[in-house]
Design a protein around this motif. Structure first.
Motif, mmCIF file in Angstrom:
data_model
loop_
_atom_site.group_PDB
_atom_site.id
_atom_site.type_symbol
_atom_site.label_atom_id
_atom_site.label_comp_id
_atom_site.label_asym_id
_atom_site.label_seq_id
_atom_site.Cartn_x
_atom_site.Cartn_y
_atom_site.Cartn_z
ATOM 1 N N TYR A 40 31.950 49.517 50.909
ATOM 2 C CA TYR A 40 32.628 48.402 50.255
ATOM 3 C C TYR A 40 31.644 47.593 49.426
ATOM 4 O O TYR A 40 31.938 47.225 48.288
ATOM 5 C CB TYR A 40 33.287 47.502 51.299
ATOM 6 N N ILE A 41 30.471 47.327 49.980
ATOM 7 C CA ILE A 41 29.484 46.519 49.264
ATOM 8 C C ILE A 41 28.927 47.282 48.069
ATOM 9 O O ILE A 41 28.817 46.743 46.967
ATOM 10 C CB ILE A 41 28.351 46.084 50.220
ATOM 11 N N LEU A 42 28.589 48.557 48.270
ATOM 12 C CA LEU A 42 27.955 49.326 47.194
ATOM 13 C C LEU A 42 28.942 49.848 46.165
ATOM 14 O O LEU A 42 28.564 50.079 45.019
ATOM 15 C CB LEU A 42 27.173 50.505 47.795
ATOM 16 N N GLY A 43 30.193 50.044 46.553
ATOM 17 C CA GLY A 43 31.156 50.612 45.629
ATOM 18 C C GLY A 43 32.291 49.687 45.265
ATOM 19 O O GLY A 43 32.708 49.628 44.119
ATOM 20 N N GLY A 44 32.794 48.948 46.234
ATOM 21 C CA GLY A 44 33.977 48.132 46.004
ATOM 22 C C GLY A 44 33.724 46.924 45.134
ATOM 23 O O GLY A 44 34.474 46.652 44.189
ATOM 24 N N ILE A 45 32.686 46.194 45.437
ATOM 25 C CA ILE A 45 32.403 44.974 44.681
ATOM 26 C C ILE A 45 32.062 45.297 43.223
ATOM 27 O O ILE A 45 32.605 44.664 42.311
ATOM 28 C CB ILE A 45 31.315 44.136 45.383
ATOM 29 N N PRO A 46 31.194 46.276 42.932
ATOM 30 C CA PRO A 46 30.971 46.631 41.524
ATOM 31 C C PRO A 46 32.232 47.143 40.828
ATOM 32 O O PRO A 46 32.444 46.861 39.649
ATOM 33 C CB PRO A 46 29.902 47.721 41.586
ATOM 34 N N ALA A 47 33.084 47.872 41.546
ATOM 35 C CA ALA A 47 34.316 48.365 40.942
ATOM 36 C C ALA A 47 35.239 47.216 40.575
ATOM 37 O O ALA A 47 35.857 47.219 39.507
ATOM 38 C CB ALA A 47 35.023 49.333 41.896
ATOM 39 N N ILE A 48 35.347 46.227 41.437
ATOM 40 C CA ILE A 48 36.171 45.046 41.140
ATOM 41 C C ILE A 48 35.594 44.306 39.934
ATOM 42 O O ILE A 48 36.335 43.865 39.051
ATOM 43 C CB ILE A 48 36.255 44.132 42.378
ATOM 44 N N THR A 49 34.281 44.175 39.884
ATOM 45 C CA THR A 49 33.631 43.491 38.767
ATOM 46 C C THR A 49 33.876 44.222 37.452
ATOM 47 O O THR A 49 34.216 43.595 36.441
ATOM 48 C CB THR A 49 32.114 43.371 39.028
ATOM 49 N N VAL A 50 33.718 45.536 37.452
ATOM 50 C CA VAL A 50 33.954 46.322 36.235
ATOM 51 C C VAL A 50 35.410 46.208 35.804
ATOM 52 O O VAL A 50 35.713 46.076 34.608
ATOM 53 C CB VAL A 50 33.545 47.794 36.461
ATOM 54 N N PHE A 51 36.332 46.244 36.762
ATOM 55 C CA PHE A 51 37.749 46.110 36.440
ATOM 56 C C PHE A 51 38.038 44.766 35.788
ATOM 57 O O PHE A 51 38.723 44.699 34.761
ATOM 58 C CB PHE A 51 38.595 46.269 37.705
ATOM 59 N N LEU A 52 37.526 43.692 36.354
ATOM 60 C CA LEU A 52 37.799 42.361 35.797
ATOM 61 C C LEU A 52 37.168 42.181 34.423
ATOM 62 O O LEU A 52 37.801 41.625 33.521
ATOM 63 C CB LEU A 52 37.310 41.280 36.763
ATOM 64 N N VAL A 53 35.942 42.645 34.253
ATOM 65 C CA VAL A 53 35.291 42.540 32.938
ATOM 66 C C VAL A 53 36.061 43.365 31.911
ATOM 67 O O VAL A 53 36.300 42.910 30.787
ATOM 68 C CB VAL A 53 33.814 42.981 33.025
ATOM 69 N N GLY A 54 36.480 44.566 32.291
ATOM 70 C CA GLY A 54 37.264 45.396 31.378
ATOM 71 C C GLY A 54 38.602 44.774 31.045
ATOM 72 O O GLY A 54 39.061 44.835 29.902
ATOM 73 N N LEU A 55 39.241 44.171 32.033
ATOM 74 C CA LEU A 55 40.532 43.521 31.802
ATOM 75 C C LEU A 55 40.403 42.361 30.824
ATOM 76 O O LEU A 55 41.172 42.252 29.868
ATOM 77 C CB LEU A 55 41.102 43.036 33.131
ATOM 78 N N PHE A 56 39.415 41.510 31.034
ATOM 79 C CA PHE A 56 39.224 40.381 30.131
ATOM 80 C C PHE A 56 38.786 40.841 28.746
ATOM 81 O O PHE A 56 39.184 40.244 27.740
ATOM 82 C CB PHE A 56 38.220 39.383 30.715
ATOM 83 N N ALA A 57 37.994 41.910 28.662
ATOM 84 C CA ALA A 57 37.603 42.440 27.354
ATOM 85 C C ALA A 57 38.817 43.003 26.626
ATOM 86 O O ALA A 57 38.964 42.818 25.416
ATOM 87 C CB ALA A 57 36.535 43.515 27.529
ATOM 88 N N LEU A 58 39.697 43.685 27.339
ATOM 89 C CA LEU A 58 40.909 44.224 26.727
ATOM 90 C C LEU A 58 41.809 43.112 26.230
ATOM 91 O O LEU A 58 42.370 43.190 25.128
ATOM 92 C CB LEU A 58 41.654 45.085 27.745
#
Length: 49
Positions: A22-40
């Protein structure tokens, strides 16, 4: 009645494989999703809601 040992009542989390994943995969995945969403949203300003 005897009280339970203090080790059982500390409430500390345990470090297991799921927690590490969760720490190594989940948190970065959530961050990438949110950054991508706001960029879109920023990129597609002309589209009405």
């Amino acid at each position: 009645m005897e009280d339970q040992s203090s080790d059982e009542n500390e409430g500390g989390g345990k470090v297991d494989r799921v927690a590490v994943l969760y720490i190594l995969g989940g948190i970065p995945a959530i961050t990438v999703f949110l950054v991508g969403l706001f960029a879109l949203v920023q990129f597609c300003r002309g589209i009405p809601a």
